[in-house]
Write a protein that holds these residues in place. Sequence first.
Motif, PDB file in Angstrom:
ATOM      1  N   GLU A 422     -22.245 -20.990 -60.748  1.00 18.37           N
ATOM      2  CA  GLU A 422     -23.307 -20.415 -59.927  1.00 18.37           C
ATOM      3  C   GLU A 422     -24.572 -21.267 -59.977  1.00 18.37           C
ATOM      4  O   GLU A 422     -25.235 -21.478 -58.956  1.00 18.37           O
ATOM      5  CB  GLU A 422     -23.608 -18.992 -60.408  1.00 18.37           C
ATOM      6  N   LYS A 423     -24.892 -21.781 -61.154  1.00 18.41           N
ATOM      7  CA  LYS A 423     -26.086 -22.619 -61.277  1.00 18.41           C
ATOM      8  C   LYS A 423     -25.948 -23.906 -60.450  1.00 18.41           C
ATOM      9  O   LYS A 423     -26.906 -24.354 -59.815  1.00 18.41           O
ATOM     10  CB  LYS A 423     -26.335 -22.956 -62.749  1.00 18.41           C
ATOM     11  N   LYS A 424     -24.752 -24.497 -60.491  1.00 18.81           N
ATOM     12  CA  LYS A 424     -24.534 -25.717 -59.725  1.00 18.81           C
ATOM     13  C   LYS A 424     -24.564 -25.446 -58.220  1.00 18.81           C
ATOM     14  O   LYS A 424     -25.065 -26.260 -57.435  1.00 18.81           O
ATOM     15  CB  LYS A 424     -23.196 -26.366 -60.108  1.00 18.81           C
ATOM     16  N   LYS A 425     -24.044 -24.295 -57.816  1.00 15.04           N
ATOM     17  CA  LYS A 425     -24.107 -23.939 -56.399  1.00 15.04           C
ATOM     18  C   LYS A 425     -25.556 -23.740 -55.949  1.00 15.04           C
ATOM     19  O   LYS A 425     -25.934 -24.147 -54.842  1.00 15.04           O
ATOM     20  CB  LYS A 425     -23.286 -22.665 -56.142  1.00 15.04           C
ATOM     21  N   ALA A 457     -32.840 -40.222 -50.573  1.00 15.25           N
ATOM     22  CA  ALA A 457     -31.753 -40.812 -51.349  1.00 15.25           C
ATOM     23  C   ALA A 457     -31.613 -40.129 -52.706  1.00 15.25           C
ATOM     24  O   ALA A 457     -30.495 -39.883 -53.182  1.00 15.25           O
ATOM     25  CB  ALA A 457     -31.983 -42.306 -51.525  1.00 15.25           C
ATOM     26  N   ALA A 458     -32.749 -39.807 -53.335  1.00 13.75           N
ATOM     27  CA  ALA A 458     -32.717 -39.144 -54.643  1.00 13.75           C
ATOM     28  C   ALA A 458     -32.096 -37.756 -54.536  1.00 13.75           C
ATOM     29  O   ALA A 458     -31.258 -37.356 -55.362  1.00 13.75           O
ATOM     30  CB  ALA A 458     -34.128 -39.059 -55.218  1.00 13.75           C
ATOM     31  N   TYR A 459     -32.496 -36.981 -53.516  1.00 12.67           N
ATOM     32  CA  TYR A 459     -31.925 -35.645 -53.312  1.00 12.67           C
ATOM     33  C   TYR A 459     -30.436 -35.735 -52.977  1.00 12.67           C
ATOM     34  O   TYR A 459     -29.628 -34.897 -53.395  1.00 12.67           O
ATOM     35  CB  TYR A 459     -32.662 -34.909 -52.200  1.00 12.67           C
ATOM     36  N   GLY A 460     -30.067 -36.779 -52.206  1.00  9.06           N
ATOM     37  CA  GLY A 460     -28.662 -36.970 -51.861  1.00  9.06           C
ATOM     38  C   GLY A 460     -27.802 -37.244 -53.085  1.00  9.06           C
ATOM     39  O   GLY A 460     -26.684 -36.745 -53.208  1.00  9.06           O
ATOM     40  N   LYS A 461     -28.354 -38.024 -54.011  1.00  7.00           N
ATOM     41  CA  LYS A 461     -27.628 -38.321 -55.250  1.00  7.00           C
ATOM     42  C   LYS A 461     -27.468 -37.074 -56.105  1.00  7.00           C
ATOM     43  O   LYS A 461     -26.398 -36.828 -56.666  1.00  7.00           O
ATOM     44  CB  LYS A 461     -28.374 -39.415 -56.026  1.00  7.00           C
ATOM     45  N   ARG A 462     -28.562 -36.258 -56.181  1.00  2.10           N
ATOM     46  CA  ARG A 462     -28.486 -34.999 -56.939  1.00  2.10           C
ATOM     47  C   ARG A 462     -27.456 -34.064 -56.323  1.00  2.10           C
ATOM     48  O   ARG A 462     -26.691 -33.393 -57.026  1.00  2.10           O
ATOM     49  CB  ARG A 462     -29.859 -34.327 -56.970  1.00  2.10           C
ATOM     50  N   LEU A 463     -27.443 -34.013 -55.001  1.00  2.00           N
ATOM     51  CA  LEU A 463     -26.493 -33.149 -54.305  1.00  2.00           C
ATOM     52  C   LEU A 463     -25.055 -33.583 -54.580  1.00  2.00           C
ATOM     53  O   LEU A 463     -24.176 -32.759 -54.855  1.00  2.00           O
ATOM     54  CB  LEU A 463     -26.777 -33.179 -52.805  1.00  2.00           C
ATOM     55  N   LYS A 464     -24.809 -34.901 -54.519  1.00  2.00           N
ATOM     56  CA  LYS A 464     -23.471 -35.428 -54.765  1.00  2.00           C
ATOM     57  C   LYS A 464     -23.014 -35.123 -56.194  1.00  2.00           C
ATOM     58  O   LYS A 464     -21.869 -34.697 -56.416  1.00  2.00           O
ATOM     59  CB  LYS A 464     -23.457 -36.930 -54.518  1.00  2.00           C
ATOM     60  N   ALA A 466     -24.032 -32.687 -58.121  1.00  2.00           N
ATOM     61  CA  ALA A 466     -23.819 -31.245 -58.250  1.00  2.00           C
ATOM     62  C   ALA A 466     -22.481 -30.835 -57.640  1.00  2.00           C
ATOM     63  O   ALA A 466     -21.749 -30.006 -58.208  1.00  2.00           O
ATOM     64  CB  ALA A 466     -24.958 -30.485 -57.583  1.00  2.00           C
ATOM     65  N   GLU A 467     -22.138 -31.417 -56.508  1.00  2.00           N
ATOM     66  CA  GLU A 467     -20.864 -31.092 -55.862  1.00  2.00           C
ATOM     67  C   GLU A 467     -19.684 -31.569 -56.703  1.00  2.00           C
ATOM     68  O   GLU A 467     -18.644 -30.888 -56.784  1.00  2.00           O
ATOM     69  CB  GLU A 467     -20.827 -31.734 -54.468  1.00  2.00           C
ATOM     70  N   GLU A 468     -19.822 -32.740 -57.352  1.00  2.00           N
ATOM     71  CA  GLU A 468     -18.758 -33.225 -58.244  1.00  2.00           C
ATOM     72  C   GLU A 468     -18.605 -32.298 -59.445  1.00  2.00           C
ATOM     73  O   GLU A 468     -17.492 -32.030 -59.900  1.00  2.00           O
ATOM     74  CB  GLU A 468     -19.082 -34.647 -58.701  1.00  2.00           C
ATOM     75  N   SER A 469     -19.731 -31.799 -59.962  1.00  2.00           N
ATOM     76  CA  SER A 469     -19.684 -30.849 -61.090  1.00  2.00           C
ATOM     77  C   SER A 469     -18.995 -29.561 -60.677  1.00  2.00           C
ATOM     78  O   SER A 469     -18.232 -28.977 -61.455  1.00  2.00           O
ATOM     79  CB  SER A 469     -21.095 -30.552 -61.587  1.00  2.00           C
ATOM     80  N   ILE A 470     -19.249 -29.107 -59.454  1.00  2.00           N
ATOM     81  CA  ILE A 470     -18.614 -27.881 -58.952  1.00  2.00           C
ATOM     82  C   ILE A 470     -17.093 -28.060 -58.913  1.00  2.00           C
ATOM     83  O   ILE A 470     -16.345 -27.177 -59.347  1.00  2.00           O
ATOM     84  CB  ILE A 470     -19.155 -27.526 -57.559  1.00  2.00           C
ATOM     85  N   ARG A 471     -16.653 -29.199 -58.412  1.00  2.00           N
ATOM     86  CA  ARG A 471     -15.203 -29.448 -58.354  1.00  2.00           C
ATOM     87  C   ARG A 471     -14.595 -29.496 -59.753  1.00  2.00           C
ATOM     88  O   ARG A 471     -13.494 -28.978 -59.982  1.00  2.00           O
ATOM     89  CB  ARG A 471     -14.929 -30.751 -57.604  1.00  2.00           C
ATOM     90  N   ALA A 472     -15.291 -30.101 -60.706  1.00  2.00           N
ATOM     91  CA  ALA A 472     -14.789 -30.187 -62.085  1.00  2.00           C
ATOM     92  C   ALA A 472     -14.707 -28.805 -62.723  1.00  2.00           C
ATOM     93  O   ALA A 472     -13.735 -28.480 -63.421  1.00  2.00           O
ATOM     94  CB  ALA A 472     -15.686 -31.105 -62.911  1.00  2.00           C
TER      95      ALA A 472
END
Length: 563
Positions: A422-425, A457-464, A466-472
């Motif tokens: 939930e936090k990552k979402k 670019a910084a927000y895009g990296k954070r978003l990417k 976070a999405e990888e963490s969600i999948r893990a």
Amino acid sequence: MYQNINKIYHAAIYVRLSKEDGDISSSAKLESNSISNQKALILDFLKDKKDIEVVSVRVDDGYSGSNFERPAFQAMLEDIRRGIVDCIVVKDLSRFGREYIDSGKYIERLFPALGVRFIAINDNYDSLKGKNQADEIIIPFKNLINDAYCRDISIKIRSNLEIKRKKGECVTPFVAFGYRKTKTDKHKLEIDPSAGSVVQDIFKMKLQGMSQDAIANRLNELGILSPFEYKISSGSHYETGFRQKEQALWSSVTVRRILENEVYIGNLVQGKRTTPNHKVKQTYVKPEDDWIRIEKNHEPLVSDRDFEIVQRLLGMDTRTSPDQKQVYLLSGIAVCADCGAPMTRKVSTVAGKKYAYYLCSTNKETKRCSSHRIPEKDLEDAVLVMLKQHIQNILHLKRVLEFVGTVPFQEINMKKLQDRLEKKKQETERCKELRMMLYSDMKEGIVSKEDYVELHAAYGKRLKNAEESIRAIQKEMDSELEKADNANTWLDYFVKYQDIEELSRTVVVELIRQIRVYDKKNIEITFDFDDCYQTLLSQLPAMGVDTVIDDDNNLQVKVKEVV
């Protein structure tokens, strides 16, 4: 120009067909139709050849042309050496062989040196007529093409077999003892009831403490056919290099191979051995990482639990005395607490009375460790008491879990994972929102275009990230759900022995990993699934249960609340 016009040649007709040609007919026929066709063509060619007399017909049906180690071909060479044959007739060069170098060696060097006439009908080649300029180019070229064809076929066959193995299809001609190929699909395995029951008995005997030699002797005494003899009795054309007597008997090696084979827990392991290429037939063992293992591919004969215990037993240094068929109760399990060496059972006779005890094997052999001597009965009695107590703790623990078990303890981990998810979402939503706001700020001139590019670019990296963490996390949650169904099965392994009154070898190997002997009054036991037991105890407080192990190793629990 013709030579030796009045000479009568004694010819061997040579015909060959490989399995790769795909023309082998059913086993009910003695030879394939293509073999018959080759013979017919050659005999028709020779019927008006007055200078050629056929003395033999050599047939290699089912043999590759990539090498010349073929039984009929070797027999023909022997006839040549003995002077029986001085002419060879084949349908074409590809039937003679598909190996470029060796084919050339026979045709261009060996046969001329031995005075052997060679005829390839469809290639219009007869060595008696001598070589013209075209033959010197065409014959080696045709041999080269045949060689390339053989290589191409080999690559296609290997590739096809690899695909079949990865699909879980059994591609071996003979299957493990205890299984057979299904009638509807020759690539699928099913249990052979007769042989399968023997395999199950072998595993039971091992769990009961019998050595591989004792198991083999027992099977021979009962007149049970060995795997080799069983295959022969079933009509199989199985061959082995291990047969030493007229009838192949069970041996310790055969028994061990069965005990180590994971096919009996439903795993199909193929592709262990290979050859460097189609020309070199000597096999070698591939690295284990390159084997193709398909788990739970077919119905198992043995449970995963029994198989795991047997593998552990096979790794122990356990031996039987000459007059014993089974190992002793604690063999391989009891070890010296100081040096870790196995405890050895020894019998002493005092005043006509025998006393059995265990002592450190290092002390017995080199005296480099103290004896840690303990009477056999005292050790077995202590182990039984401690085992019964541990089983009672397990029973108590299971009742507690049933009482507070409206939520299994795996859900504690699931709740933690859900919170992280939930936090990552929330983090991903926040990043998306900030990026949208950033665009508006640039439009209104609050941030410069350069700052916009950098922050975007910084927000895009954070978003990417976070999405990888969600999948893990989701993958970890799926793994937890898979484990949930079998999480408590280990408890039942102990519960089924809740009425135990005496030790047996089966109980010892199933429930105890190791017994460390300090002296005659102090021993320490590591029970199987001790890590699961300790993990469960550590998780109980989060479920509202306090646990205490008292001085007598009794589990005391106090339920604060039902979670």
